[in-house]
Design an enzyme around this catalytic site. Structure first.
Site, mmCIF file in Angstrom:
data_model
loop_
_atom_site.group_PDB
_atom_site.id
_atom_site.type_symbol
_atom_site.label_atom_id
_atom_site.label_comp_id
_atom_site.label_asym_id
_atom_site.label_seq_id
_atom_site.Cartn_x
_atom_site.Cartn_y
_atom_site.Cartn_z
ATOM 1 N N HIS A 156 -103.736 36.983 -69.760
ATOM 2 C CA HIS A 156 -103.984 36.494 -71.129
ATOM 3 C C HIS A 156 -105.324 35.746 -71.179
ATOM 4 O O HIS A 156 -106.117 35.944 -72.104
ATOM 5 C CB HIS A 156 -102.817 35.591 -71.560
ATOM 6 C CG HIS A 156 -102.956 35.000 -72.936
ATOM 7 N ND1 HIS A 156 -102.128 35.348 -73.982
ATOM 8 C CD2 HIS A 156 -103.820 34.063 -73.439
ATOM 9 C CE1 HIS A 156 -102.491 34.661 -75.067
ATOM 10 N NE2 HIS A 156 -103.510 33.864 -74.758
ATOM 11 N N GLU A 157 -105.580 34.912 -70.163
ATOM 12 C CA GLU A 157 -106.826 34.120 -70.154
ATOM 13 C C GLU A 157 -108.049 34.999 -69.901
ATOM 14 O O GLU A 157 -109.086 34.828 -70.553
ATOM 15 C CB GLU A 157 -106.761 32.993 -69.114
ATOM 16 C CG GLU A 157 -105.620 31.996 -69.312
ATOM 17 C CD GLU A 157 -105.352 31.635 -70.757
ATOM 18 O OE1 GLU A 157 -106.319 31.521 -71.536
ATOM 19 O OE2 GLU A 157 -104.174 31.486 -71.112
ATOM 20 N N HIS B 217 -109.269 36.764 -72.909
ATOM 21 C CA HIS B 217 -110.099 35.970 -73.832
ATOM 22 C C HIS B 217 -111.576 36.092 -73.469
ATOM 23 O O HIS B 217 -112.439 36.026 -74.345
ATOM 24 C CB HIS B 217 -109.705 34.491 -73.780
ATOM 25 C CG HIS B 217 -108.553 34.130 -74.679
ATOM 26 N ND1 HIS B 217 -108.593 34.291 -76.042
ATOM 27 C CD2 HIS B 217 -107.336 33.598 -74.406
ATOM 28 C CE1 HIS B 217 -107.444 33.867 -76.571
ATOM 29 N NE2 HIS B 217 -106.658 33.438 -75.599
ATOM 30 N N CYS C 136 -100.604 32.296 -78.832
ATOM 31 C CA CYS C 136 -101.957 31.911 -78.439
ATOM 32 C C CYS C 136 -102.346 30.703 -79.264
ATOM 33 O O CYS C 136 -102.074 30.653 -80.464
ATOM 34 C CB CYS C 136 -102.910 33.082 -78.706
ATOM 35 S SG CYS C 136 -104.626 32.723 -78.277
HETATM 36 C C1 NB4 Z 1 -101.269 31.181 -73.142
HETATM 37 C C2 NB4 Z 1 -99.987 31.886 -72.711
HETATM 38 C C3 NB4 Z 1 -99.420 32.812 -73.738
HETATM 39 C C4 NB4 Z 1 -98.686 33.887 -72.975
HETATM 40 C C5 NB4 Z 1 -95.685 31.359 -71.992
HETATM 41 C C6 NB4 Z 1 -95.876 29.996 -72.576
HETATM 42 C C7 NB4 Z 1 -97.024 28.617 -74.036
HETATM 43 C C8 NB4 Z 1 -100.009 29.293 -74.186
HETATM 44 C C9 NB4 Z 1 -101.120 30.300 -74.359
HETATM 45 C C10 NB4 Z 1 -99.199 33.861 -71.576
HETATM 46 C C11 NB4 Z 1 -100.211 32.771 -71.514
HETATM 47 C C12 NB4 Z 1 -102.388 29.464 -74.581
HETATM 48 C C13 NB4 Z 1 -104.506 30.409 -73.862
HETATM 49 C C14 NB4 Z 1 -96.230 27.530 -73.622
HETATM 50 C C15 NB4 Z 1 -95.261 27.768 -72.658
HETATM 51 C C16 NB4 Z 1 -93.735 26.906 -70.932
HETATM 52 C C17 NB4 Z 1 -94.023 25.707 -70.038
HETATM 53 C C18 NB4 Z 1 -94.073 23.326 -69.854
HETATM 54 C C19 NB4 Z 1 -93.815 22.034 -70.536
HETATM 55 C C20 NB4 Z 1 -94.186 23.035 -72.624
HETATM 56 C C21 NB4 Z 1 -94.500 24.362 -71.976
HETATM 57 C C22 NB4 Z 1 -94.153 25.527 -72.857
HETATM 58 F F1 NB4 Z 1 -96.445 26.344 -74.125
HETATM 59 N N1 NB4 Z 1 -96.834 29.834 -73.499
HETATM 60 N N2 NB4 Z 1 -98.008 28.421 -74.994
HETATM 61 N N3 NB4 Z 1 -99.031 29.275 -75.128
HETATM 62 N N4 NB4 Z 1 -103.539 30.264 -74.849
HETATM 63 N N5 NB4 Z 1 -95.107 29.005 -72.142
HETATM 64 N N6 NB4 Z 1 -94.447 26.767 -72.174
HETATM 65 N N7 NB4 Z 1 -93.724 24.459 -70.718
HETATM 66 O O1 NB4 Z 1 -100.006 28.559 -73.229
HETATM 67 O O2 NB4 Z 1 -103.776 30.711 -76.066
HETATM 68 O O3 NB4 Z 1 -105.384 31.428 -74.074
HETATM 69 O O4 NB4 Z 1 -94.560 21.979 -71.748
HETATM 70 NI NI NI Z 2 -104.757 32.578 -75.850
#
Ligand code: NB4
Ligand code: NI
Length: 190
Positions: free
Chosen positions: A161-162, A165, A118
């Site tokens: 997850h969202e 929040h 997160c």
């Molecule tokens: C939200 C996610 C955490 C688990 C799974 C994942 C990443 C977040 C948090 C479910 C939702 C943010 C919001 C990533 C990621 C895959 C796709 C595309 C190219 C890099 C990126 C990396 F960054 N979680 N981060 N966490 N949050 N996959 N990826 N890729 O997004 O806290 O509440 O760029």
């Molecule tokens: Ni989060």
């Protein structure tokens, strides 16, 4: 747009509050909030920009994470060329959820193989986060019209997850403290 310094970290009470419903018509501030949150996600997924500005990559962002206790969240799931029908599509799911409600969820669970992270939680907290494999979400679009979507697997995990929040929940609340890697029966590992 937002930078890492704008992202509220765990310990700030806003992350534990129940967010307020968004009013329609959308205020200019709410329109800007939506567009700034989505812009963060787009830019954070651009490897060069993200590295240059030290952004942590995100596939979702909720308003409380930028200090706004309102029921709004953005989801931006990149398309995987492999199993996406339309190979020109950049995103499998690009959505701004306003006042979202999960109206049904599958009994079947799904969890990310790598666990969840997160943007508001600086340390890694290992363990499986059990989620519903499929959910139906009712929400409002920018015009206030009610919409319903069904999502499954990875996009469903992101939406849960969202929406968590918006209720003051963080992913690690769901990890089994005694057995973080406990496997649910019949779970889809994504
Ligand atoms: C939200 C996610 C955490 C688990 C799974 C994942 C990443 C977040 C948090 C479910 C939702 C943010 C919001 C990533 C990621 C895959 C796709 C595309 C190219 C890099 C990126 C990396 F960054 N979680 N981060 N966490 N949050 N996959 N990826 N890729 O997004 O806290 O509440 O760029
Ligand atoms: Ni989060």
């Amino acid at each position: 747009m937002y930078m890492m310094r704008d992202i509220v970290r765990d310990g700030n009470p806003v992350l534990r509050k129940i967010a307020q419903p968004v009013q329609f018509p959308l205020s200019d501030a709410d329109k800007k909030l939506a567009s700034d949150m989505m812009e963060y996600l787009i830019k954070s997924q651009d490897p060069d920009f993200a590295q240059k500005h030290h952004l942590r990559a995100g596939v979702g962002l909720a308003a409380p994470q930028v200090g706004v206790s309102e029921q709004m969240a953005c989801v931006l799931v990149p398309a995987e060329d492999a199993d996406d029908a339309d190979k020109t599509k950049k995103y499998a799911l690009e959505l701004t959820l306003i006042n979202p409600v999960i109206i049904s969820n599958s009994i079947q669970k799904a969890q990310l193989f790598e666990g969840e992270g997160c943007l508001s939680v600086d340390k890694d907290i290992p363990g499986y986060v059990p989620r519903s494999a499929r959910i139906t979400v009712r929400y409002q679009d920018f015009d206030g019209n009610k919409q319903t979507i069904r999502v499954k697997n990875y996009p469903a995990i992101v939406c849960q997850h969202e929406i968590d929040h918006l209720h003051g929940h963080l992913f690690y609340d769901h990890i089994n403290k005694n057995d973080p890697f406990e496997k649910e029966p019949d779970v889809i590992i994504v």
